[in-house]
Design a protein around this motif. Sequence first.
Motif, PDB file in Angstrom:
ATOM      1  N   ASP A   1       0.860  -1.194   0.010  1.00 42.37           N
ATOM      2  CA  ASP A   1      -0.082  -0.142   0.198  1.00 42.37           C
ATOM      3  C   ASP A   1       0.851   1.329  -0.004  1.00 42.37           C
ATOM      4  OD1 ASP A   1      -2.309  -1.727   0.125  1.00 42.37           O
ATOM      5  OD2 ASP A   1      -2.807  -1.277   2.110  1.00 42.37           O
TER       6      ASP A   1
ATOM      7  N   ALA B   1       1.070   4.047  -2.968  1.00 42.54           N
ATOM      8  CA  ALA B   1       0.778   5.512  -2.766  1.00 42.54           C
ATOM      9  C   ALA B   1       1.772   6.367  -3.153  1.00 42.54           C
ATOM     10  CB  ALA B   1       0.387   5.632  -0.929  1.00 42.54           C
TER      11      ALA B   1
ATOM     12  N   ASN C   1      -0.509  13.494  -0.033  1.00 42.83           N
ATOM     13  CA  ASN C   1      -0.967  12.159  -0.279  1.00 42.83           C
ATOM     14  C   ASN C   1      -1.375  11.586   1.111  1.00 42.83           C
ATOM     15  OD1 ASN C   1      -1.270   9.531  -1.022  1.00 42.83           O
ATOM     16  ND2 ASN C   1       0.712   9.654  -2.330  1.00 42.83           N
TER      17      ASN C   1
ATOM     18  N   GLU D   1      -3.386   8.799   1.085  1.00 48.18           N
ATOM     19  CA  GLU D   1      -3.219   7.501   0.927  1.00 48.18           C
ATOM     20  C   GLU D   1      -1.853   6.937   1.675  1.00 48.18           C
ATOM     21  OE1 GLU D   1      -3.707   5.721  -2.894  1.00 48.18           O
ATOM     22  OE2 GLU D   1      -5.564   6.468  -3.060  1.00 48.18           O
TER      23      GLU D   1
END
Length: 158
Positions: free
Chosen positions: A32, A36, A45, A47
């Motif tokens: 993840d 991102a 950002n 995420e």
Amino acid sequence: MTKYPMTLLGAEQLKEELRVLKTEKRPRIVKDIAVAREHGDLKENAEYHAAKEEQGFCEGRIQDIEGRLCNAQVIDITKIANHGKVLFGTTVTLLNIDTEVEVTYKIVGDDEADFKTGRISLNSPIARGLIGKEVDSEVEITIPGGVVEYEIVSVEYI
């Protein structure tokens, strides 16, 4: 270093949670974060920041579980001969003498306690009042609501 009592089941549950965190959740979080990062500017950002925060929680939980397991004194009550005495890890059925209601509790470590499922901490008032007592004994236990009289109906080493 002080060792803390833990049932065999409690230790197995922590080991399984640790396995899931290390082999499933940690690798997913790393992916993840990588995804991102590909989105560009890390300052804005969301995420990326969410994944980094989740990574922090995951790593903290891993350290917590490893510490608990390191300091645990795992007790397998099934390996102890049942003499009808209430010990750590035993399952005790009590009869409230006043209301004639039966309740069953398993005496476990602090980390394993869950009153809703009948697992009470070794350090709870009820467990402290029961430890060392035997089947058919009558005990008075002081709880926040007052004094309750119980008769120990059964003690199981399961």
